[in-house]
Design an enzyme around this catalytic site. Structure first.
Site, PDB file in Angstrom:
ATOM      1  N   HIS A 186       0.813  -1.099  -0.038  1.00 49.45           N
ATOM      2  CA  HIS A 186      -0.149   0.052   0.191  1.00 49.45           C
ATOM      3  C   HIS A 186       0.740   1.397   0.052  1.00 49.45           C
ATOM      4  O   HIS A 186       1.895   1.212   0.656  1.00 49.45           O
ATOM      5  CB  HIS A 186      -0.885  -0.033   1.149  1.00 49.45           C
ATOM      6  CG  HIS A 186      -1.271   1.269   1.776  1.00 49.45           C
ATOM      7  ND1 HIS A 186      -0.553   1.866   2.783  1.00 49.45           N
ATOM      8  CD2 HIS A 186      -2.096   2.203   1.559  1.00 49.45           C
ATOM      9  CE1 HIS A 186      -0.885   3.090   3.010  1.00 49.45           C
ATOM     10  NE2 HIS A 186      -1.787   3.359   2.126  1.00 49.45           N
TER      11      HIS A 186
ATOM     12  N   THR B  71       0.122   9.266  -0.591  1.00 49.72           N
ATOM     13  CA  THR B  71       0.710  10.462  -0.446  1.00 49.72           C
ATOM     14  C   THR B  71      -0.437  11.508  -0.764  1.00 49.72           C
ATOM     15  O   THR B  71      -1.041  11.418  -2.045  1.00 49.72           O
ATOM     16  CB  THR B  71       2.032  10.932  -0.701  1.00 49.72           C
ATOM     17  OG1 THR B  71       1.934  10.579  -2.224  1.00 49.72           O
ATOM     18  CG2 THR B  71       3.101  10.015  -0.089  1.00 49.72           C
TER      19      THR B  71
ATOM     20  N   HIS C 117      -8.577  -6.160  16.861  1.00 49.59           N
ATOM     21  CA  HIS C 117      -9.098  -7.471  17.143  1.00 49.59           C
ATOM     22  C   HIS C 117      -8.672  -8.692  16.749  1.00 49.59           C
ATOM     23  O   HIS C 117      -8.913  -9.765  17.401  1.00 49.59           O
ATOM     24  CB  HIS C 117     -10.598  -7.420  16.568  1.00 49.59           C
ATOM     25  CG  HIS C 117     -10.435  -7.592  14.947  1.00 49.59           C
ATOM     26  ND1 HIS C 117     -10.640  -6.566  14.073  1.00 49.59           N
ATOM     27  CD2 HIS C 117     -10.657  -8.813  14.301  1.00 49.59           C
ATOM     28  CE1 HIS C 117     -10.653  -6.881  12.818  1.00 49.59           C
ATOM     29  NE2 HIS C 117     -10.644  -8.126  12.838  1.00 49.59           N
TER      30      HIS C 117
END
Lengths: 294, 294
Positions: free
Chosen positions: B128, B131, B191
């Site tokens: 990923h 900017t 989680h």
């Protein structure tokens, strides 16, 4: 020491017995479909539920109940989760604000059943069902069931809705109108500008302020469970032998992407559970075994 | 009438030229890997980007800019999205509260590039990069890049981090410490009690209060882009020919489930975009082409 009263025990006991009957009905469907072609990675034998207990530590640090997660990965049911849980303790202060009767006293009790079935054959709709009994300084029932087909069929939708309409009509003249609309609104996916599924019922905050209220609302909640148990297996039985194409499967996987989006972005139970340390496996059992965004 | 100033135009122009160079580098990798075995549903020829423009209507109802979504579904890149956008208008009042400089005046301008690559070969990490340059009554740069392998390799992680450390070190003695930690914190999945990926950099609110600030922070943001362009294709080139097993693919699909969970539950850009009517296809291009929860 935590003690449960007669209402709490009766509700818990119902949810657990409903679980047992639903799981048996689903395993019967696995047996009935044993001769049907299955997915490449399906088991050779009809699926059976595997049950995993989990314990919960309350926000306060004390024991907080727990549940039993039932999962079956079969030939007809690609992945189905049927969870029961009975949890109790104190809501954390931030969450308590949003819960009826909890602002005054954060103690709570909740018992319920939660079910999501993702089917191998794209001709068979996925389904969700959940009913629950909550106790704070107030008490109420809530629940619902909705059909989630990748390839919607008007006759399945009509049969599913007719069953729940009959169930609603046994309990109040406005139940069906109100709870079917609530379902359409609750399971709406704003960013896709569509409903997640094709409808069903959703209800919440059926208040229990007297024994008569408890009896009436518990009877309705039981009827929702019975109706699900009668209606959904009948749809599966009618559709599980239909042929399907690679294109149907692709449509199913893409539809499941939408299903996952709804559950992870909007579903109140899922996001609350994930953000507050619930049992992750039990919460996420609703996610599809396989999905595509392509 | 909306007019852009020199800083806004310079930033937009950089993001667009970076997009063009990254897409060219990714298409070159598709060409170089044309002889490699591909997934069953991959195209026969090396992939090419398809660009789709989209327009945005502002909260106020006025034209609000738009963007260009670039998507390639190839043989090496199972699905990669490279989006550029330049959007402007007025934040809605609720959202404006949380944005520096927007409480006083809700007008905003934002331009940026956003990239997510999901790779066919489980030996090649997903990645990923994003900017952006924001303008309200304040101005700032933000961005980051992180590596997301299903099967982490220490050498790839080290190479990716070393490249960004070198880039950070060219701009400030504390940049690497600060922005690599921020990345680890930002891409944490509570989680699952783990990081989404294996690290990289994340930075935000690099304030522009003078021409010198703009020059320094824009130079850093450009360097992040250049570093990504040098580092990630080198990793892909080194790994894309490695053999992999069905088990590796399964690990990849399950890892992508976690990736989808993070983006749908926690990622601020995704959830804000979905809940406020952004371009759904552009926002969700980050979701994996295929994922499993089983």
């Amino acid at each position: 020491m935590t003690t449960f009263d007669a209402q709490q025990l009766a509700a818990e006991s119902w949810f657990q017995s409903l679980r047992t009957r639903i799981c048996a009905a689903f395993e019967t469907l696995e047996d009935e479909g044993a001769h049907l072609p299955a997915l490449p990675n399906a088991p050779d034998a009809p699926g059976r539920f595997v049950y995993t207990p989990w314990d919960r530590t309350d926000h306060s640090g004390a024991p907080g109940g727990g549940g039993r997660m039932g999962v079956m990965k079969g030939r007809i049911f690609e992945k189905v989760g049927v969870n029961t849980s009975t949890v109790f303790g104190e809501f954390n202060p931030e969450f308590a604000k949003g819960i009826p009767g909890a602002a005054e006293d954060p103690r709570f009790f909740a018992t319920g059943i939660s079910l999501v079935a993702h089917m191998a054959n794209p001709q068979v709709p996925a389904v969700h069902m959940n009913t629950r009994f909550l106790v704070t300084t107030k008490r109420w029932f809530g629940g619902g069931a909705d059909l989630n087909p990748a390839l919607p069929r008007d006759d399945d939708t009509a049969a599913f809705k007719a069953a729940f309409k009959a169930s609603c009509d046994r309990h109040g003249p406005e139940h069906w109108d109100r709870y079917s609309k609530w379902c359409d609104e609750y399971f709406f996916v704003p960013h896709r500008n569509r409903m997640r599924g094709v409808g069903g019922i959703f209800y919440d905050w059926l208040n229990v302020e007297s024994d008569a209220d408890f009896d009436a609302n518990f009877a309705f909640t039981r009827d929702v469970g019975e109706t699900f148990l009668a209606a959904f297996p009948a749809i599966v039985r009618a559709r599980m032998g239909l042929p399907w194409t690679a294109e149907d499967r692709l449509a199913l996987l893409r539809y499941r992407g939408l299903y996952a989006e709804y559950n992870l972005v909007y579903d109140r139970g899922t996001t609350f559970g994930l953000k507050t340390g619930g049992n992750v496996d039990a919460i996420l059992m609703s996610l599809p075994p396989e999905a595509r965004w392509d």
